[in-house]
Every structure is written in structure tokens, then in C-alpha cells.
Design a protein around this motif. Structure first.
Motif, PDB file in Angstrom:
ATOM      1  N   ILE A  99       0.826  -1.207   0.000  1.00  0.00           N
ATOM      2  CA  ILE A  99       0.000   0.000   0.000  1.00  0.00           C
ATOM      3  C   ILE A  99       0.862   1.261   0.000  1.00  0.00           C
ATOM      4  O   ILE A  99       0.539   2.258  -0.663  1.00  0.00           O
ATOM      5  N   ASN A 100       1.989   1.224   0.716  1.00  0.00           N
ATOM      6  CA  ASN A 100       2.829   2.416   0.860  1.00  0.00           C
ATOM      7  C   ASN A 100       3.922   2.529  -0.203  1.00  0.00           C
ATOM      8  O   ASN A 100       4.664   3.519  -0.210  1.00  0.00           O
ATOM      9  N   GLU A 101       4.010   1.544  -1.091  1.00  0.00           N
ATOM     10  CA  GLU A 101       5.125   1.520  -2.043  1.00  0.00           C
ATOM     11  C   GLU A 101       5.180   2.771  -2.913  1.00  0.00           C
ATOM     12  O   GLU A 101       6.257   3.340  -3.132  1.00  0.00           O
ATOM     13  N   PRO A 153       8.079   5.200  -0.209  1.00  0.00           N
ATOM     14  CA  PRO A 153       8.970   4.039  -0.389  1.00  0.00           C
ATOM     15  C   PRO A 153       9.786   3.697   0.854  1.00  0.00           C
ATOM     16  O   PRO A 153      10.109   2.528   1.075  1.00  0.00           O
ATOM     17  N   VAL A 154      10.130   4.708   1.654  1.00  0.00           N
ATOM     18  CA  VAL A 154      10.918   4.458   2.863  1.00  0.00           C
ATOM     19  C   VAL A 154      10.124   3.612   3.853  1.00  0.00           C
ATOM     20  O   VAL A 154      10.625   2.619   4.412  1.00  0.00           O
ATOM     21  N   ILE A 155       8.873   4.012   4.088  1.00  0.00           N
ATOM     22  CA  ILE A 155       8.003   3.249   4.990  1.00  0.00           C
ATOM     23  C   ILE A 155       7.746   1.855   4.424  1.00  0.00           C
ATOM     24  O   ILE A 155       7.749   0.853   5.157  1.00  0.00           O
ATOM     25  N   TYR A 186       8.482  -1.841   6.208  1.00  0.00           N
ATOM     26  CA  TYR A 186       7.522  -2.937   6.384  1.00  0.00           C
ATOM     27  C   TYR A 186       8.017  -4.215   5.710  1.00  0.00           C
ATOM     28  O   TYR A 186       7.830  -5.325   6.227  1.00  0.00           O
ATOM     29  N   ASN A 187       8.643  -4.065   4.535  1.00  0.00           N
ATOM     30  CA  ASN A 187       9.187  -5.242   3.847  1.00  0.00           C
ATOM     31  C   ASN A 187      10.266  -5.927   4.674  1.00  0.00           C
ATOM     32  O   ASN A 187      10.321  -7.160   4.759  1.00  0.00           O
ATOM     33  N   LYS A 188      11.131  -5.134   5.290  1.00  0.00           N
ATOM     34  CA  LYS A 188      12.192  -5.694   6.127  1.00  0.00           C
ATOM     35  C   LYS A 188      11.615  -6.429   7.336  1.00  0.00           C
ATOM     36  O   LYS A 188      12.114  -7.492   7.728  1.00  0.00           O
TER      37      LYS A 188
END
Length: 374
Positions: A290-292, A296-298, A302-304
Motif C-alpha cells: 500500500i505504501n510503495e 517508499p521508505v516506509i 515494512y518489507n524488512k
């Protein structure tokens, strides 16, 4: 107590961290220390294992293994069956499908040998869930249909409806939405006639997810919101976490980003409180998606987090799998040795009896011949 354990397998009512810390559970642990009868100790360990198997699979495995060892040592078949099912469920929750299936099949064999029909149906349903988790949906469908037929034959409508909710889920996973909707209508009609209402959350979640997949969002939202209770404590369960997650996906598809993030945070809060890694991973991944484009930082953060939890889950799964396999294999060897020893002793007694009988017959023949000669 037997029905309590069975319902917990379907409901997940013991997934709340509050439930795992209640005075009731503390009292049960205290009673376990002072219990004089082995049968009662087995039953208590199985209830504790059922309580932990959703939130802390390793603790569920610990208590189920202890209960299994004691049940086998004392010949308590029902306790052995319950312990095997808890052990298999805990392993499936930690991602160890092959070992879970192996233990389930062992459990199924015992239920067939002792004609435990209700337990056989429960075990068939659990094996079906394991096949679903492993992606073998056609096999899962056959097993769940067989389980439902058995619950119908022994006239247990509550478990029949709950098994039907799993059939609905399986048809959805197979992409057979017409069949899923057809069984949804039947299951809801049967649910309305039930005196026991505990299958409600599982059924409404399954039906809501089907309507989501067919883009009937108003009806999907209606059923998913029925899964979520008003009180906070009982909202921390697997079903409720899944309901929040699916509501988040619907809002994402409708481009309602704020609402989607709201439901994702509720699902994540639920999953974090229970320590349920798969749902934590799903929530973080969806948050990243959703935030991509917006941040991109957030999204990267979340991906990490999703990757970190995925790695932890795999590591925990391998560790639990190895320990459980070794312990279960040792229990199996002990049981085989005990069975072999019992068979050997029976053979000795049989041989002694036959030898004694033969000696008596020889003596009788000799006396008969002696008397005849006289």
C-alpha cells in the motif's frame, strides 16, 4: 473435557494471550502438579496443550508430548488420541506439514482400531486442513467431505457445520466459487437451527471471504464484521485477525487507503499479541504494498519486518521439527519395544501352557496304559 478439547481445535478460543494468563489456567497448572491419577494428569496436560497450540506451538508440543508419553504408559487411549491431535496441530501451526501429517495418520489409525468415530472425524478434518496448508486442495476436499459425513452420521450438527465452513474455504482456494457459495447457503441455513452457536465465527469468516473473492463487497463486509466481537479480550483470536485482514484487502481494492491501514493495524495488533507469525507477515507485506508508491521508505521498513518475521518463522519451524521428530521417534520406538516385549511374554505363557498341557497328556496316557495292562 473431551468436547472442550475438540471445540478448541475448531474455534481457536484459546488463542488470546489473556486466556493463556487467566486464573483458570494457573489453577489447572497447580492441579496438574498435585493430581494423583494419571488419567486426570493426561487430560489436564491436553487441555493446557490445546490452550497453547495456537499462540505458542512450542509449548503446545511440550505439553502434548508429555501427555502422549503418560497416556501410552497407562494405556489411556483417549488421552493418546487427544495428545497426538494437539501435537499435529501445533506442528502444522509452525509450518511443519510433513511431520504433522505423519502424526495425524498415526492418530487416525488408533481411532479406527478403537472405533472412536467422533475422534476419527476430527482427525480426518485436521488432515484435510494440513493438505490445504500444503496446497493439496483436492485431497483436502475429499477428507473434509468424509469428516462431515461422519459428523452427520453420529448426529453432531455443530461440528458438521464447522466442517462445512472448511469445505467452503477449500472450494474458494480451488477457485470454485459457485460451489463455495452453494455450500455457504446450506451451512448458514443449518447454522440457524443450531442450539450451540460456537461455529459462528469460522462459518461467517469463510462465507465473507468467498463473497470478497466474487467482488460482492457489501455482503463480504457484512459477514466479516459479524466475526468481530464487541469486547476486546475475545477479539484476540485467529478468526478475528483474519476478518480484519480481509476487511483491509477490501478497502484497499476500493482505494480507501486510510481504512485499509486501519484494519491492517488491527489485524497486526491481534497477530502480534498472539505471536502468530504468518498473519504478522501478511499484514506487513500488505502494508508495504500500500505504501510503495506513496512512501517508499516506509514500504521498505515494512518489507524488512516481513522478511525478518519470515526468517524467524522458518528457523523456529526447523528447530521445532527436529526436536519433535526425535522425541516422537523415541516414543514410537518405546511403544514398539513395549509391544514386542508384551508379545514375547504372551508367547512364553502360551508355550508354557502348551508344554504343561502336553506333559499332562503324556502322563495321562502312561497311566491309562498302565491301568489297561493291569
Amino acid at each position: 473435557m473431551k468436547r472442550l478439547i475438540a471445540i478448541c481445535f475448531f474455534l481457536g478460543v484459546c488463542q488470546s494471550p489473556g486466556f493463556c494468563q487467566t486464573p483458570w489456567l494457573d489453577s489447572l497448572r497447580h492441579q496438574l502438579k498435585s493430581a494423583q491419577y494419571d488419567t486426570l494428569r493426561v487430560m489436564q496436560m491436553n487441555v493446557i496443550g490445546t490452550t497453547y497450540m495456537f499462540q505458542r506451538p512450542d509449548s503446545g508440543i511440550y505439553y502434548a508430548s508429555k501427555a502422549l508419553s503418560l497416556a501410552r504408559a497407562t494405556g489411556f487411549v483417549q488421552g493418546e488420541v487427544d495428545a497426538l491431535r494437539i501435537l499435529a496441530f501445533s506442528l502444522r501451526e509452525s509450518g511443519n506439514h510433513p511431520i504433522a501429517l505423519q502424526i495425524n495418520l498415526k492418530c487416525l489409525k488408533i481411532t479406527e482400531e478403537h472405533n472412536l468415530l467422533h475422534d476419527k472425524a476430527l482427525t480426518l478434518s485436521q488432515i484435510g486442513l494440513t493438505h490445504n496448508s500444503a496446497g493439496d486442495h483436492p485431497e483436502a476436499l475429499d477428507l473434509l467431505k468424509e469428516a462431515k459425513g461422519m459428523f452427520d452420521s453420529i448426529q453432531d450438527p455443530s461440528f458438521s457445520v464447522m466442517t462445512q465452513s472448511r469445505l467452503i474455504d477449500t472450494y474458494r482456494l480451488m477457485g470454485q466459487y459457485d460451489s463455495a457459495l452453494y455450500y455457504s447457503e446450506i451451512a448458514i441455513n443449518e447454522f440457524d437451527m443450531l442450539q450451540e452457536k460456537w461455529p459462528q465465527r469460522g462459518l461467517f469468516l469463510a462465507v465473507g471471504k468467498v463473497h470478497k473473492m466474487t467482488d460482492n463487497y457489501p455482503l463480504a463486509i457484512q459477514y466479516l464484521q459479524k466475526v468481530i466481537p464487541k469486547d476486546t479480550l475475545s477479539s484476540i483470536t485467529n478468526y478475528v485477525s483474519e476478518a480484519y485482514y480481509n476487511l483491509a484487502l477490501i478497502q484497499r481494492d476500493l482505494n480507501n487507503v486510510d481504512s485499509s491501514m486501519h484494519y491492517l493495524n488491527r489485524s497486526l495488533f491481534n497477530a502480534l499479541n498472539r505471536g502468530h507469525y504468518p498473519q504478522i507477515i501478511n499484514a506487513y507485506r500488505t502494508m508495504a504494498d500500500i505504501n510503495e508508491s506513496q512512501d517508499p521508505v516506509i514500504a521498505n521498513k515494512y518489507n524488512k519486518l516481513a522478511i525478518a518475521y519470515k526468517d524467524s518463522l522458518e528457523l523456529m519451524g526447523k528447530s521445532v521439527a527436529l526436536e519433535t521428530f526425535v522425541e516422537f521417534d523415541e516414543l514410537e520406538r518405546q511403544q514398539e519395544l513395549a509391544a514386542a516385549e508384551a508379545e514375547f511374554q504372551n508367547q512364553l505363557r502360551t508355550n508354557a501352557f502348551l508344554g504343561g498341557s502336553f506333559t499332562l497328556i503324556v502322563i495321562a496316557l502312561l497311566l491309562y496304559r498302565s491301568n489297561s495292562a493291569k
